[in-house]
Design a protein around this motif. Structure first.
Motif, short mmCIF file in Angstrom:
data_model
loop_
_atom_site.label_atom_id
_atom_site.label_comp_id
_atom_site.label_asym_id
_atom_site.label_seq_id
_atom_site.Cartn_x
_atom_site.Cartn_y
_atom_site.Cartn_z
N GLN A 1 0.83 -1.22 0.00
CA GLN A 1 0.00 0.00 0.00
C GLN A 1 0.86 1.26 0.00
O GLN A 1 0.32 2.37 -0.04
N GLY A 2 2.17 1.12 0.14
CA GLY A 2 3.05 2.28 0.20
C GLY A 2 3.36 2.68 1.64
O GLY A 2 2.82 2.10 2.59
N ILE A 3 4.22 3.67 1.76
CA ILE A 3 4.77 4.08 3.06
C ILE A 3 4.25 5.48 3.42
O ILE A 3 4.36 6.40 2.62
N ASP A 4 3.68 5.61 4.60
CA ASP A 4 3.23 6.94 5.06
C ASP A 4 4.37 7.71 5.71
O ASP A 4 4.49 8.92 5.54
N ILE A 5 5.17 6.98 6.50
CA ILE A 5 6.23 7.63 7.27
C ILE A 5 7.53 6.86 7.07
O ILE A 5 7.58 5.65 7.25
N TYR A 6 8.57 7.58 6.68
CA TYR A 6 9.89 6.96 6.62
C TYR A 6 10.80 7.69 7.59
O TYR A 6 11.03 8.89 7.47
N PHE A 7 11.32 6.93 8.54
CA PHE A 7 12.31 7.50 9.45
C PHE A 7 13.68 7.15 8.89
O PHE A 7 14.13 6.01 8.95
N GLU A 8 14.32 8.15 8.31
CA GLU A 8 15.50 7.99 7.46
C GLU A 8 16.77 8.05 8.29
O GLU A 8 17.10 9.10 8.86
N ASN A 9 17.47 6.93 8.35
CA ASN A 9 18.72 6.88 9.12
C ASN A 9 19.95 6.57 8.29
O ASN A 9 21.04 6.49 8.84
N VAL A 10 19.78 6.32 6.98
CA VAL A 10 20.93 5.81 6.22
C VAL A 10 21.26 6.56 4.93
O VAL A 10 22.39 6.52 4.46
N GLY A 11 20.29 7.19 4.30
CA GLY A 11 20.55 7.89 3.04
C GLY A 11 20.74 6.95 1.87
O GLY A 11 20.35 5.77 1.92
N GLY A 12 21.34 7.48 0.80
CA GLY A 12 21.75 6.69 -0.35
C GLY A 12 20.64 5.91 -1.02
O GLY A 12 19.51 6.39 -1.19
N ALA A 13 20.99 4.67 -1.42
CA ALA A 13 20.08 3.86 -2.23
C ALA A 13 18.77 3.56 -1.51
O ALA A 13 17.72 3.43 -2.15
N MET A 14 18.82 3.44 -0.19
CA MET A 14 17.57 3.15 0.54
C MET A 14 16.61 4.33 0.44
O MET A 14 15.42 4.15 0.18
N LEU A 15 17.12 5.54 0.60
CA LEU A 15 16.27 6.72 0.48
C LEU A 15 15.66 6.81 -0.92
O LEU A 15 14.47 7.09 -1.09
N GLU A 16 16.48 6.55 -1.93
CA GLU A 16 15.98 6.59 -3.31
C GLU A 16 14.84 5.59 -3.51
O GLU A 16 13.84 5.90 -4.15
N ALA A 17 15.01 4.39 -2.96
CA ALA A 17 13.97 3.36 -3.12
C ALA A 17 12.71 3.74 -2.36
O ALA A 17 11.59 3.53 -2.83
N VAL A 18 12.88 4.32 -1.19
CA VAL A 18 11.71 4.72 -0.39
C VAL A 18 10.92 5.80 -1.13
O VAL A 18 9.68 5.76 -1.16
N LEU A 19 11.63 6.74 -1.76
CA LEU A 19 10.92 7.83 -2.47
C LEU A 19 9.97 7.28 -3.53
O LEU A 19 8.93 7.87 -3.81
N LEU A 20 10.34 6.13 -4.10
CA LEU A 20 9.46 5.51 -5.10
C LEU A 20 8.22 4.88 -4.47
O LEU A 20 7.28 4.53 -5.18
N ASN A 21 8.25 4.72 -3.17
CA ASN A 21 7.17 3.97 -2.50
C ASN A 21 6.39 4.79 -1.48
O ASN A 21 5.63 4.22 -0.70
N MET A 22 6.58 6.09 -1.50
CA MET A 22 5.84 6.91 -0.54
C MET A 22 4.38 7.04 -0.96
O MET A 22 4.06 7.04 -2.14
N ARG A 23 3.52 7.16 0.04
CA ARG A 23 2.11 7.40 -0.23
C ARG A 23 1.87 8.92 -0.32
O ARG A 23 2.69 9.72 0.16
N VAL A 24 0.74 9.27 -0.85
CA VAL A 24 0.36 10.68 -0.93
C VAL A 24 0.36 11.29 0.47
O VAL A 24 -0.14 10.69 1.42
N HIS A 25 0.95 12.47 0.58
CA HIS A 25 1.08 13.19 1.84
C HIS A 25 1.93 12.47 2.88
O HIS A 25 1.77 12.67 4.09
N GLY A 26 2.87 11.67 2.40
CA GLY A 26 3.80 10.99 3.29
C GLY A 26 4.81 11.96 3.89
O GLY A 26 4.96 13.10 3.45
N ARG A 27 5.48 11.50 4.95
CA ARG A 27 6.49 12.30 5.62
C ARG A 27 7.80 11.52 5.75
O ARG A 27 7.78 10.33 6.08
#
Lengths: 345, 345
Positions: free
Chosen positions: A224-250
């Motif tokens: 269903q996608g991700i509403d909240i990403y608590f970002e601790n690592v950057g790089g490739a993981m952040l890029e992949a998460v951006l593809l999977n965020m839900r509308v109005h995610g944080r």
């Protein structure tokens, strides 16, 4: 208190040898005997002398190991003692607010004894049933303000935490679970994944090193996608998460550990999703939220005493173990919060 | 109204030939005569027929020219008519809420006449002293919600706007000036820079193409740093801005025009500054703020009538000029809002 005030000691210290590039190595620091030091707080100085008990190993310290003055903390001085958060015991004091025997938490030196001239950088701790070492690094205060103040969480949302077994991630995940969210964590070993699922109560966890396609992994855990990403690592993981965020995610930007190690950090792709999904991405420092610290101590202290949260620590023994413990942060050696025990009391 | 209801016309249309890569070219679209069409709204359909007057050229349309379904709007259908915002006149109607002669603004086709089956995608316009074409693209509504709702602006803050002479940027800069901020804009020609400084009232403006070092340019115009960045271009400019943000700054992500043109967008470096400066970066779409549209019309309409804001348009004449006008967006050919005039009334 067992310390002989006025005694002269050779104060052992951890010294930064010089500015570094890339990931910190154990050999970037060294143990030295400091100048001979009299165990006392000089009269008229307003200072107090502490014996350091526990020192905190934090990724942000890497940023102080290079010659860059634009950040929120100045660089360390090569040849001088490393600084960081710690829990310490007051040995002698010329400051009426601090008495011998007081336990304090805050900025101190990576050394046996520190003379504190900036008392505003430490707070008194009222020891109770919580282990003293937990008061290091403000006992997960970063996780607390990041989750509640930056993520604007709502019950039943989908929460993803990277470096989830680390000092911050472990508490973010548990707070999100207690708050009624669905929580998935990533970590770098199967042992950590096991801890996340079986000890820290995450709904799911995965080893990112075993996922050739992070985007596909996230789609598997978050169809269903991700509403909240608590970002601790950057790089490739952040890029992949951006593809999977839900509308109005944080996205709460806390660590970017992987980027600390690079002089020229790689770029982050997929930011276009910030528009299409109307995502808010926000960096923060716990120091902006110190007014919430008493509430945090009460809330999280209470949860801990009730057994509703678990706090994993990785304690290395002896000041001399500091350089290796710190370097280990950047290869994911630690499980839970990395602490150096300088003295037990 | 001058239109012969029931007349049969060969409806001229702009067709997307096929999905594209890279920056849009004039030849990616073509003018075609549509199927013969009777100028009437079919009885029982609830639809209404409009004659299109003005069409809006917007960078976001590029995203609909590729075969990607994950975005907020579906891709165009190759071989079919291009869609976008427009201002149109109702010619015939089977919908009681729309009458012949009504002027409407909203989603329509790039063609002479469109049969509207989704009336909720258009709004009636009450023509007054404001030119009809201004009602295209919601008359700068994106700038209005982006500035007031996303940027959280305060008087005396330092505001930077990229693509500042464009449809959105020109209004953001003027709103920020009226709000009491210090405003600098960037653009890609000396003519645009001149307009920004001498016609639109920006405090300063510069031609980014003449700046070999964008970081140095920003440091020159913002020695104190940037509180608010209204981001319209992405890429190297965003990277340079991140180096110059002030503590607790805000970045409103609106355009990233430069990234639309790339199948594999480059990464953005320097995101680490989001943490050290505690910056909030937020993407948005005006469609999430439609409840504010009446207030916007009143506020900005009023400012315009009082002569307190200027609105630059670049109008190309004739439906057949559409492909070239649209492609021109991506090389910065337009000065101000790019509009295609299909018919004057």
């Amino acid at each position: 208190m067992g310390e002989n005030i006025g005694r002269v000691v050779e104060n052992k210290q951890i010294i930064l040898k010089g500015y570094i590039e890339g990931a910190p190595k154990e050999t970037d620091m060294e143990l030295k005997l400091g100048k001979k030091m009299k165990l006392e707080a000089p009269k008229g100085s307003g200072a107090f002398l502490v014996k350091n008990l526990y020192l905190s190993c934090d990724p942000y310290m890497r940023a102080r190991m290079r010659d860059f003055h634009g950040s929120y903390l100045p660089p360390f001085v090569p040849g001088s003692v490393v600084e960081g958060f710690g829990v310490s015991k007051v040995v002698d004091s010329d400051n009426p607010n601090f008495k011998p025997g007081d336990i304090v938490s805050g900025f101190t030196g990576w050394e046996e004894y520190s003379l504190i001239y900036k008392p505003e950088q430490l707070r008194k701790v009222q020891p109770d049933t919580i282990p003293l070492s937990y008061y290091i690094g403000l006992l997960g205060f970063t996780a607390y303000v990041g989750y509640y103040e930056i993520c604007a969480p709502k019950k039943n949302e989908y929460v993803f935490v990277s470096a989830a077994s680390g000092a911050v991630g472990q508490l973010v995940g548990q707070l999100a679970k207690l708050h009624g969210c669905y929580v998935v964590g990533s970590a770098g070993t199967s042992q950590k994944v096991d801890l996340l699922k079986n000890k820290l109560g995450f709904d799911e966890a995965f080893n990112y090193k075993e996922e050739p396609d992070l985007d596909a992994a996230l789609k598997r855990y978050f169809p269903q996608g991700i509403d909240i990403y608590f970002e601790n690592v950057g790089g490739a993981m952040l890029e992949a998460v951006l593809l999977n965020m839900r509308v109005h995610g944080r996205v709460a930007i806390c660590g970017m550990v992987s980027q600390h190690s690079m002089t020229d950090p790689q770029g982050i792709r997929n930011l276009f999703n910030l528009i299409t999904k109307r995502v808010r991405m926000q960096g923060f420092l716990q120091s902006d939220f110190l007014h919430l610290y008493p509430k945090f101590l009460e809330d999280v202290g209470c949860l801990y005493k009730q057994g509703k949260i678990t706090y994993l620590e990785d304690i290395s023994e002896g000041l001399e173990s500091g350089p290796s413990a710190f370097a280990g942060l950047f290869s994911g050696k630690n499980i839970g919060k990395q602490v150096v025990c300088v003295a037990h009391e």
